[in-house]
Design a protein around this motif. Structure first.
Motif, PDB file in Angstrom:
ATOM      1  N   VAL A  89       1.012  -1.246   0.161  1.00 44.69           N
ATOM      2  CA  VAL A  89      -0.064  -0.020   0.082  1.00 44.69           C
ATOM      3  C   VAL A  89       0.972   1.082  -0.122  1.00 44.69           C
ATOM      4  CG1 VAL A  89      -1.597   1.282   1.395  1.00 44.69           C
ATOM      5  CG2 VAL A  89      -2.193  -0.977   0.864  1.00 44.69           C
ATOM      6  N   LYS A  90       2.017   1.245   0.889  1.00 49.74           N
ATOM      7  CA  LYS A  90       2.685   2.476   0.871  1.00 49.74           C
ATOM      8  C   LYS A  90       3.529   2.530  -0.444  1.00 49.74           C
ATOM      9  CE  LYS A  90       4.919   1.829   4.842  1.00 49.74           C
ATOM     10  NZ  LYS A  90       5.711   1.761   6.229  1.00 49.74           N
ATOM     11  N   LEU A  91       4.128   1.469  -0.860  1.00 47.87           N
ATOM     12  CA  LEU A  91       4.982   1.273  -2.156  1.00 47.87           C
ATOM     13  C   LEU A  91       4.181   2.036  -3.254  1.00 47.87           C
ATOM     14  CD1 LEU A  91       7.620   0.145  -3.639  1.00 47.87           C
ATOM     15  CD2 LEU A  91       6.106  -1.941  -4.447  1.00 47.87           C
ATOM     16  N   ILE A  92       2.942   1.664  -3.424  1.00 55.36           N
ATOM     17  CA  ILE A  92       2.121   2.331  -4.590  1.00 55.36           C
ATOM     18  C   ILE A  92       1.302   3.619  -4.570  1.00 55.36           C
ATOM     19  CG2 ILE A  92       1.859   0.018  -5.714  1.00 55.36           C
ATOM     20  CD1 ILE A  92      -0.977   0.337  -4.968  1.00 55.36           C
ATOM     21  N   LYS A  93       1.890   4.255  -3.173  1.00 55.87           N
ATOM     22  CA  LYS A  93       1.411   5.399  -2.513  1.00 55.87           C
ATOM     23  C   LYS A  93      -0.361   5.411  -2.967  1.00 55.87           C
ATOM     24  CE  LYS A  93       5.424   8.244  -3.706  1.00 55.87           C
ATOM     25  NZ  LYS A  93       6.433   7.214  -3.869  1.00 55.87           N
ATOM     26  N   ALA A  94      -0.797   4.162  -2.165  1.00 57.84           N
ATOM     27  CA  ALA A  94      -2.395   4.256  -2.303  1.00 57.84           C
ATOM     28  C   ALA A  94      -2.873   5.157  -1.449  1.00 57.84           C
ATOM     29  CB  ALA A  94      -2.736   2.775  -1.798  1.00 57.84           C
ATOM     30  N   GLU A 168     -12.074   2.120 -11.788  1.00 54.63           N
ATOM     31  CA  GLU A 168     -10.598   2.469 -11.837  1.00 54.63           C
ATOM     32  C   GLU A 168     -10.084   3.935 -10.854  1.00 54.63           C
ATOM     33  OE1 GLU A 168      -9.159   2.750 -16.133  1.00 54.63           O
ATOM     34  OE2 GLU A 168      -9.103   0.483 -15.840  1.00 54.63           O
ATOM     35  N   THR A 169     -10.571   3.939  -9.755  1.00 54.89           N
ATOM     36  CA  THR A 169     -10.487   4.867  -8.684  1.00 54.89           C
ATOM     37  C   THR A 169      -9.613   4.422  -7.501  1.00 54.89           C
ATOM     38  OG1 THR A 169     -12.470   4.989  -7.683  1.00 54.89           O
ATOM     39  CG2 THR A 169     -12.144   6.358  -9.510  1.00 54.89           C
ATOM     40  N   PHE A 170      -9.642   3.064  -7.410  1.00 61.23           N
ATOM     41  CA  PHE A 170      -8.798   2.482  -6.288  1.00 61.23           C
ATOM     42  C   PHE A 170      -7.349   1.930  -6.600  1.00 61.23           C
ATOM     43  CE2 PHE A 170     -13.283   2.443  -5.178  1.00 61.23           C
ATOM     44  CZ  PHE A 170     -13.339   2.570  -3.958  1.00 61.23           C
ATOM     45  N   ASP A 171      -6.601   1.992  -5.436  1.00 63.40           N
ATOM     46  CA  ASP A 171      -5.479   1.680  -5.828  1.00 63.40           C
ATOM     47  C   ASP A 171      -5.128   0.144  -5.194  1.00 63.40           C
ATOM     48  OD1 ASP A 171      -4.193   4.261  -6.401  1.00 63.40           O
ATOM     49  OD2 ASP A 171      -5.339   4.666  -4.218  1.00 63.40           O
ATOM     50  N   PHE A 172      -5.869  -0.461  -4.414  1.00 57.51           N
ATOM     51  CA  PHE A 172      -5.413  -1.565  -3.845  1.00 57.51           C
ATOM     52  C   PHE A 172      -6.813  -2.254  -3.069  1.00 57.51           C
ATOM     53  CE2 PHE A 172      -4.074  -4.324  -0.293  1.00 57.51           C
ATOM     54  CZ  PHE A 172      -2.757  -4.997  -0.821  1.00 57.51           C
ATOM     55  N   ALA A 173      -6.783  -3.659  -3.183  1.00 63.85           N
ATOM     56  CA  ALA A 173      -7.889  -4.208  -3.057  1.00 63.85           C
ATOM     57  C   ALA A 173      -7.295  -5.670  -2.218  1.00 63.85           C
ATOM     58  CB  ALA A 173      -8.812  -4.847  -3.756  1.00 63.85           C
ATOM     59  N   PHE A 174      -8.025  -6.006  -1.225  1.00 64.20           N
ATOM     60  CA  PHE A 174      -7.693  -7.390  -0.279  1.00 64.20           C
ATOM     61  C   PHE A 174      -8.838  -8.104  -0.278  1.00 64.20           C
ATOM     62  CE2 PHE A 174      -6.752  -9.642   3.817  1.00 64.20           C
ATOM     63  CZ  PHE A 174      -5.685 -10.341   3.239  1.00 64.20           C
ATOM     64  N   ILE A 175      -8.858  -9.384  -0.780  1.00 63.70           N
ATOM     65  CA  ILE A 175     -10.189 -10.300  -0.725  1.00 63.70           C
ATOM     66  C   ILE A 175      -9.614 -11.497   0.230  1.00 63.70           C
ATOM     67  CG2 ILE A 175     -11.368 -11.793  -2.467  1.00 63.70           C
ATOM     68  CD1 ILE A 175     -10.674  -9.704  -4.832  1.00 63.70           C
ATOM     69  N   GLY A 197      -2.657  -1.040 -10.178  1.00 61.51           N
ATOM     70  CA  GLY A 197      -2.930  -1.123  -8.831  1.00 61.51           C
ATOM     71  C   GLY A 197      -2.805  -2.537  -8.481  1.00 61.51           C
ATOM     72  N   ILE A 198      -3.224  -3.055  -7.377  1.00 60.02           N
ATOM     73  CA  ILE A 198      -2.808  -4.313  -6.764  1.00 60.02           C
ATOM     74  C   ILE A 198      -4.210  -4.955  -6.111  1.00 60.02           C
ATOM     75  CG2 ILE A 198      -1.438  -5.872  -5.238  1.00 60.02           C
ATOM     76  CD1 ILE A 198       0.770  -3.621  -5.583  1.00 60.02           C
ATOM     77  N   ILE A 199      -4.272  -6.266  -6.492  1.00 64.31           N
ATOM     78  CA  ILE A 199      -5.460  -6.863  -5.831  1.00 64.31           C
ATOM     79  C   ILE A 199      -4.863  -8.150  -5.312  1.00 64.31           C
ATOM     80  CG2 ILE A 199      -7.582  -8.315  -6.073  1.00 64.31           C
ATOM     81  CD1 ILE A 199      -8.141  -6.802  -8.699  1.00 64.31           C
TER      82      ILE A 199
END
Length: 253
Positions: A89-94, A168-175, A197-199
């Motif tokens: 999350v920090k790496l991609i400046k989410a 396409e406005t979110f940076d990260f998702a955790f499922i 972004g990352i899921i």
């Protein structure tokens, strides 16, 4: 069973692992017991990993220990895995994060702690009782304002986000919720996540059951099918990590 020896961890180890906050989500709705993590708590190597990498915020630790007393403590994300999520999350400046499956809110707090002050975690769950354990600690950590808790089926929340123009406005998702809906969660998150972004998808190894999914085991079938699909999904780059109960990182192209 015909599982690999790697996964045949004694019951007391599985329980000990859970107490450390090292084991992970069950088919809770089906009332199934949780498979053990890949490296059991009894392994000196596991302890070495924690001793040499874990930098846990004191309020996170407080929440982990509170959660360890819970009958469903096995459902909590592993602390080392949560730390990786925070680093990503920090790496991609989410700034905007979606979490599907909150439980007591350990990973919610973990991500909120590293988000900027105007950052947001849309935290989706259907059970408010578990979340009540973590909520006071979100406040204590001073990050409550960054957490937007939505108590309703996550599919509904994701559909609302899509309908309100948040594609396409979110940076990260955790499922990390009910496994039968994993494909739906993934597809909707993929639309909500920005390029780059990352899921992160939890429990992709499911205690080794993915090696031989039984026809009547819908949770395992669902995870296995998504794993096979992700391998060939040209919309993302992926890494499957043998951390916790297995986590796949999908990087949107």
């Amino acid at each position: 069973g015909s599982e690999m020896p790697l996964f045949s961890v004694p019951k007391e180890v599985a329980v000990g692992t859970a107490m450390l906050g090292v084991a992970f989500a069950t088919g809770m709705l089906a009332g199934k017991r949780r498979p053990p993590s890949i490296i059991g708590k009894s392994s000196p190597l596991w302890q070495y990993i924690l001793d040499h990498s874990l930098r846990e915020h004191p309020i996170l630790k407080k929440l982990r220990l509170l959660t360890a007393d819970h009958p469903w403590s096995k459902m909590m994300v592993s602390c080392d895995q949560a730390q990786l999520m925070a680093n990503l999350v920090k790496l991609i400046k989410a700034k905007k994060v979606i979490e599907i499956g909150v439980f007591t809110g350990y990973n919610t707090l973990n991500m909120a702690l590293v988000l900027p002050d105007n950052g947001r975690v849309i935290a989706c769950d259907i059970n408010e009782d578990y979340v009540k354990i973590g909520k006071p600690l979100w406040k204590e950590a001073g990050v409550e304002h960054k957490i937007d808790l939505r108590i309703k089926p996550a599919i509904q929340t994701l559909d609302e986000l899509l309908a309100s123009g948040e594609v396409e406005t979110f940076d990260f998702a955790f499922i990390d919720a009910d496994k039968e809906n994993y494909n739906e969660y993934y597809e909707k998150c993929l639309r909500l996540i920005k390029k780059g972004g990352i899921i992160a998808i939890d429990n992709v190894l499911w205690g080794g059951r993915v090696l031989k999914p039984r026809k009547d085991d819908l949770a395992t079938q669902s995870i296995h099918h998504l794993n096979e699909k992700l391998l060939r999904d040209a919309r993302v780059n992926i890494s499957m990590l043998p951390m916790g109960d297995g986590v796949t990182l999908a990087f949107k192209l």
